[in-house]
Motif scaffolding. Structure first.
Motif, PDB file in Angstrom:
ATOM      1  N   PRO A   1      10.184   8.921  -2.508  1.00  0.00           N
ATOM      2  CA  PRO A   1       9.860   7.765  -1.657  1.00  0.00           C
ATOM      3  C   PRO A   1      10.229   6.437  -2.295  1.00  0.00           C
ATOM      4  O   PRO A   1      10.148   6.259  -3.515  1.00  0.00           O
ATOM      5  N   LEU A   2      10.607   5.489  -1.424  1.00  0.00           N
ATOM      6  CA  LEU A   2      10.762   4.112  -1.870  1.00  0.00           C
ATOM      7  C   LEU A   2       9.424   3.390  -1.905  1.00  0.00           C
ATOM      8  O   LEU A   2       9.253   2.426  -2.648  1.00  0.00           O
ATOM      9  N   ASP A   3       8.479   3.832  -1.081  1.00  0.00           N
ATOM     10  CA  ASP A   3       7.149   3.225  -1.106  1.00  0.00           C
ATOM     11  C   ASP A   3       6.497   3.428  -2.475  1.00  0.00           C
ATOM     12  O   ASP A   3       6.674   4.485  -3.102  1.00  0.00           O
ATOM     13  N   PRO A   4       5.717   2.457  -2.947  1.00  0.00           N
ATOM     14  CA  PRO A   4       4.942   2.678  -4.173  1.00  0.00           C
ATOM     15  C   PRO A   4       3.988   3.855  -3.986  1.00  0.00           C
ATOM     16  O   PRO A   4       3.386   4.022  -2.929  1.00  0.00           O
ATOM     17  N   VAL A   5       3.867   4.671  -5.009  1.00  0.00           N
ATOM     18  CA  VAL A   5       2.993   5.840  -4.935  1.00  0.00           C
ATOM     19  C   VAL A   5       1.547   5.407  -5.168  1.00  0.00           C
ATOM     20  O   VAL A   5       1.230   4.760  -6.165  1.00  0.00           O
ATOM     21  N   VAL A   6       0.689   5.781  -4.225  1.00  0.00           N
ATOM     22  CA  VAL A   6      -0.733   5.463  -4.308  1.00  0.00           C
ATOM     23  C   VAL A   6      -1.504   6.774  -4.339  1.00  0.00           C
ATOM     24  O   VAL A   6      -1.355   7.610  -3.427  1.00  0.00           O
ATOM     25  N   PRO A   7      -2.317   7.018  -5.362  1.00  0.00           N
ATOM     26  CA  PRO A   7      -3.090   8.271  -5.399  1.00  0.00           C
ATOM     27  C   PRO A   7      -4.003   8.402  -4.196  1.00  0.00           C
ATOM     28  O   PRO A   7      -4.518   7.409  -3.662  1.00  0.00           O
TER      29      PRO A   7
END
Length: 366
Positions: free
Chosen positions: A229-235
């Motif tokens: 993903p290009l989106d920032p990874v959020v737990p």
């Protein structure tokens, strides 16, 4: 890399708890990895029998997919960077943009299951170069498949069948399976360490299987791929999805309405002697190539959507990509076809999908 010798001893109850998620992946989420007729003769574990088994596990839901039953369609594009054209003559890897039809889903055969972050997620893509050969691929958010062969899959599924008296798997059967399949524990450890993210848009999806990329000069390269993903990874929020039964899908609808959802299609290039066993990872130093950018710019409800009558058969391949000979690929192909035939004959009985067209429109306006 995981080392089997580092596994601590497990008692039977702990073993079932530890590998419960793997059982769900096998029995529900990757159910399309089934059997083609005659492979295990005289048992004749055909696609029809396997589909019936999924219905036994998840209930009967006419008109729905027997696996990955809850999902959404999406449309968008794939923009090739041209880098993959060096290793595959497939037309879609030439620099440029081609349309695609995608499906985002949860694994498993229950079309009305409540969204929870720990459920296995999938991203399936159908690349449609104009006037040229298409490519279909299905990816899931686990790093490896828990078993090696069709026979292993069958043995594990049998071990995980609930005991009628308790409604839970028999720990002794699971313990016997693990003891006779030493690679299962290693794969399970990798799956257990995967990162569970907040939603569909910030998840990495892996194709798991090995394929052969054939270049214009005939050179062959073993390849695995992922959508990063290009989106920032959020737990993920450990508290779950709350009161909204479609929380993760609703979040994706709202997200896609505000801006496109994007992933980099990353190819991992293997060596000639790298395993095609889907339960084993390759060495982490393998070279990677960014093939291009996957963009989903429109989410569509599955009822009447462009992905509804599509099987994301992993053996629908363009010239320039070939099967590695992994037997599970052929099994998936035949079982997808069986599921589609059943769905086609059941459309008059089908209930509305969990995520309705009205919900897609309403959430998209928020």
């Amino acid at each position: 890399m995981f080392d089997d010798d580092r596994l601590p001893p497990l008692n039977a109850s702990a073993m079932v708890l530890r590998f419960g998620i793997i059982g769900a992946v096998l029995a529900c989420s990757v159910g399309a990895f089934a059997y083609t007729g005659g492979w295990l003769s005289p048992d004749r574990l055909t696609p029809a029998r396997i589909v019936a088994g999924f219905e036994q596990a998840s209930g009967s839901h006419p008109g729905f997919r027997r696996n990955h039953a809850k999902g959404l369609c999406a449309t968008g594009t794939f923009e090739s960077r041209g880098a993959a054209a060096q290793i595959s003559k497939a037309a879609l890897f030439a620099p440029g943009r081609v349309p695609l039809v995608a499906r985002v889903a949860f694994a498993g055969g229950m079309p009305f299951v409540q969204d929870t972050p720990a459920q296995v997620r999938s991203l399936a893509l159908r690349f449609l170069p104009e006037g040229r050969q298409e490519w279909r691929t299905g990816m899931i958010n686990i790093p490896v498949f828990p078993v090696t062969t069709v026979r292993d899959f069958y043995d594990q599924a049998q071990a995980m069948l609930p005991d009628p008296a308790t409604g839970k798997p028999d720990p002794a059967k699971m313990q016997a399976f693990v003891a006779s399949h030493p690679g299962f524990a290693a794969a399970g450890a990798l799956i257990g360490r995967r990162q569970i993210t907040s939603g569909f848009a910030d998840t990495t999806y892996n194709a798991i299987h090995t394929f052969r990329f054939v270049a214009a000069d005939g050179a062959v390269t073993p390849v695995r791929w992922s959508a990063v993903p290009l989106d920032p990874v959020v737990p993920a929020d450990a508290t779950g999805s709350g009161a909204d039964p479609n929380a993760l899908f609703d979040a994706l609808i709202a997200r896609a309405a505000s801006r496109p959802v994007q992933w980099r299609l990353m190819l991992t290039l293997g060596q000639p002697d790298d395993t095609i066993d889907p339960s084993k990872p390759w060495a982490p130093d393998r070279r990677q190539v960014e093939a291009g950018l996957v963009t989903l710019d429109r989410v569509v409800a599955e009822d009447g959507g462009p992905c509804t009558d599509v099987t994301y058969d992993p053996l629908v391949l363009p010239d320039g990509i070939e099967s590695s000979g992994d037997e599970i690929l052929a099994a998936r192909s035949s079982t997808y076809a069986r599921s589609l035939r059943l769905r086609d004959g059941e459309q008059g009985q089908k209930a509305r999908s969990a995520v309705t067209p009205r919900e897609v429109v309403g959430r998209g306006r928020q």
